[in-house]
Design an enzyme around this catalytic site. Structure first.
Site, short mmCIF file in Angstrom:
data_model
loop_
_atom_site.label_atom_id
_atom_site.label_comp_id
_atom_site.label_asym_id
_atom_site.label_seq_id
_atom_site.Cartn_x
_atom_site.Cartn_y
_atom_site.Cartn_z
N GLU A 117 15.07 -15.14 0.17
CA GLU A 117 15.39 -16.20 1.12
C GLU A 117 14.42 -17.38 1.00
OE1 GLU A 117 15.14 -14.48 4.98
OE2 GLU A 117 16.55 -12.85 4.52
N ASP A 170 0.83 -1.20 0.00
CA ASP A 170 0.00 0.00 0.00
C ASP A 170 0.87 1.26 0.00
OD1 ASP A 170 -2.76 1.13 0.40
OD2 ASP A 170 -1.84 1.92 2.23
#
Length: 569
Positions: free
Chosen positions: A283, A229
């Site tokens: 990751e 956002d």
């Protein structure tokens, strides 16, 4: 605060339900992603507000629709002053929507159905009830707690004036003055949105580390990515200078929405945040994705958010805001493909979301032919022609879903839902409506709960008949079960378009323009010829099999405001 920075026990250990793809072939490059606005999608407990358990019960319908992923607007703990975009705990579910266990069940069911799950993250601001902000209020000026937010001394003899002239996006000043522990008026804090949504100080490393933890919390729970956002907002210019004076006939609020000129939109250091987040997502296996809500023009500048080491997608608001005019549509399609392609990213395409007037109504307006985010209400001068709006919306969707790249759908558009205009003032909840004293209607009209079943209480939104915003009685005729199986319905148009899009791999194709006149958008994407007639006269079809038409054809001619897909014989 519930488990704000802790990973859940027993959650997947950084492994998605899908393994990583070869670079250039990741799922999100061609995906159709369906936005769920949780409070309005499906309500399992009957309290009138949608919830995660309700979403789980309806996921089969979305898999049958043919989408690839769902994006959920915020469901975190929140006072709900801005429908969940005021977050008081980023690592817990608001009781309105259920529990973390409900999220896990929803995510598990989605993955069983082959649907990925994207979580809406709000990093520009939090709720004034968040423990971090409460700690800042309790601390003294200049403290480490206050430095996590944008606290400043006021101007004037006694600091009685705001630090600068910035205005809230929701109306009114963007600064609120606090009362200090000694009872005296004190510093001011920045809130680009509601006064209950204080902005973070993203020049503070503590804020960076907390959001790394939040990202990992949801990734560990199996989330496939994040919609971010106000992704263009986080960083503010040094010194927080005033917004330039408005041009003649322009309000200060209008001047503040210009990303090239205001000191808090699209500041260059914001890109370092997303480079950092990109490393966090790397990751994890499974092509996790970041999508930017960045209201930035031109498209070449918006594309900076999706460079190879930053985000993966950015909403194409330029496309959403393009009027229903063939030359302008051809231009924005070309510009989009070129701008995003320049940085190795797919273009995205979108026509509706929870912040703008639904395109089935917007395209039926006479004056605001683009995308008024201010809403439409009973006293609005320009009200849509509903028949024309739906006809154009169906054609616009058929055109959009034929384009290469990734497409976003907003819940209910597959039913052809219009904007709800006749909402009484006392039921409206959008802070924009209240902060402007009703001068701006806001976004409630596109957030009314969905109609699933024509003859059920609340049209199947729940079993109790309760609904946080009233549903129009005429929605019975366009409920999902009333449209299912009807070849002329908007629902079946979407289902067929999505199936054909996947079958013919249009998302990974290209646009090869065909000149059929100024008022026609026509091109080839692989074996499919797409013709969208925006003019008044009919356009002759080329030879071939008609695979999809947004409306009835006139023999071998495409009528006005109709889009067709043809496969050459």
């Amino acid at each position: 605060m519930a488990n704000e920075t802790l990973s859940p026990s027993g959650a997947p250990a950084r492994v998605s339900h899908a393994q990583s793809s070869q670079p250039g072939h990741e799922w999100w490059r061609t995906a159709v992603i369906y936005q769920i606005y949780p409070r309005s999608f499906a309500d399992a407990n009957g309290d009138g507000i949608g919830d995660l358990a309700g979403i789980t019960t309806r996921l089969d319908s979305l898999a049958a629709l043919g989408v690839d992923a769902v994006w959920l607007s915020p469901f975190f703990r929140s006072p709900q002053n801005d429908a969940g975009y005021d977050v008081s705990d980023y690592c817990d579910v608001d009781p309105l929507f259920g529990t973390l266990a409900d999220f896990d069940r929803m995510r598990e069911r989605a993955h069983e159905l082959g649907l990925r799950v994207i979580v809406d993250l709000v990093p520009n601001h939090c709720s004034s009830e968040h423990v971090w902000f409460q700690e800042a209020l309790a601390a003294r000026p200049g403290s480490i707690e206050r430095d996590r937010f944008m606290f400043r001394e006021g101007k004037g003899e006694n600091g009685e004036l705001p630090p600068n002239n910035w205005q809230s996006i929701f109306g009114g000043p963007a600064w609120t003055r606090v009362t200090e522990a000694n009872g005296e008026p004190g510093q001011w804090y920045l809130h680009l949105f509601d006064s209950t949504q204080p902005d973070f100080n993203w020049k503070n490393e503590w804020v960076w580390e907390r959001f790394r933890e939040i990202l990992r919390f949801w990734l560990d729970r199996g989330a496939d990515g994040f919609r971010v956002d106000v992704a263009h907002g986080l960083m503010k210019a040094e010194g927080l200078p005033d917004v330039p004076e408005p041009e003649e006939g322009e309000s200060l609020a209008e001047a503040m929405m210009k990303p090239d000129e205001v000191p808090y939109w699209a500041q260059p250091p914001v890109h370092e945040v997303y480079r950092d987040w990109h490393k966090v997502l790397d990751e994890y296996e499974g092509d996790r994705v970041l999508c930017a809500e960045a209201w930035v023009e031109p498209l070449s500048r918006a594309a900076l958010w999706v460079r190879s080491d930053e985000m993966h997608q950015a909403f194409n608001f330029s496309y959403l805001a393009t009027p229903w005019e063939a030359p302008k549509l051809r231009a924005v399609i070309d510009e989009s493909i070129a701008a995003f392609g320049e940085v190795g990213a797919p273009s995205t395409w979108v026509l509706s979301n929870h912040d703008v007037v639904r395109h089935a109504s917007r395209l039926g307006l006479t004056v605001h032919a683009a995308a008024p985010a201010s809403g439409i209400g009973p006293a609005s001068e320009d009200k849509p022609d509903e028949v024309l709006g739906l006809k154009r919306a169906r054609a616009a969707t058929a055109l959009m879903l034929s384009l290469p790249g990734s497409a976003y759908l907003y819940q209910g558009e597959e039913l052809g839902l219009p904007e709800v205009i006749e909402l009484d003032d006392h039921v409206r909840e959008d802070p924009t409506f209240h902060r402007t004293n009703g001068e701006v209607y806001g976004r409630d009209g596109c957030r009314v709960p969905l109609p699933w079943e024509a003859d059920a209480p609340a049209f199947g939104f729940n079993d109790s008949g309760a609904s946080w915003l009233p549903q129009p009685a005429e929605w019975s005729a366009i409920a999902r079960d009333a449209q299912l199986g009807d070849p002329t319905s908007t629902l079946e148009l979407y289902r067929r378009a999505l199936a054909l899009r996947a079958e013919h791999e249009l998302g990974s194709g290209s646009v090869d323009w065909i000149n059929l006149g100024d008022e026609v958008v026509a091109f080839r994407n692989g074996a499919i010829t797409v013709i969208a007639n925006l003019g008044e006269g009919a356009v002759e079809l080329p030879a071939g099999e008609v695979l999809l038409s947004s409306g009835p054809l006139d023999g071998r001619a495409v009528p006005s405001d109709t889009a067709v897909w043809v496969r050459a014989e």
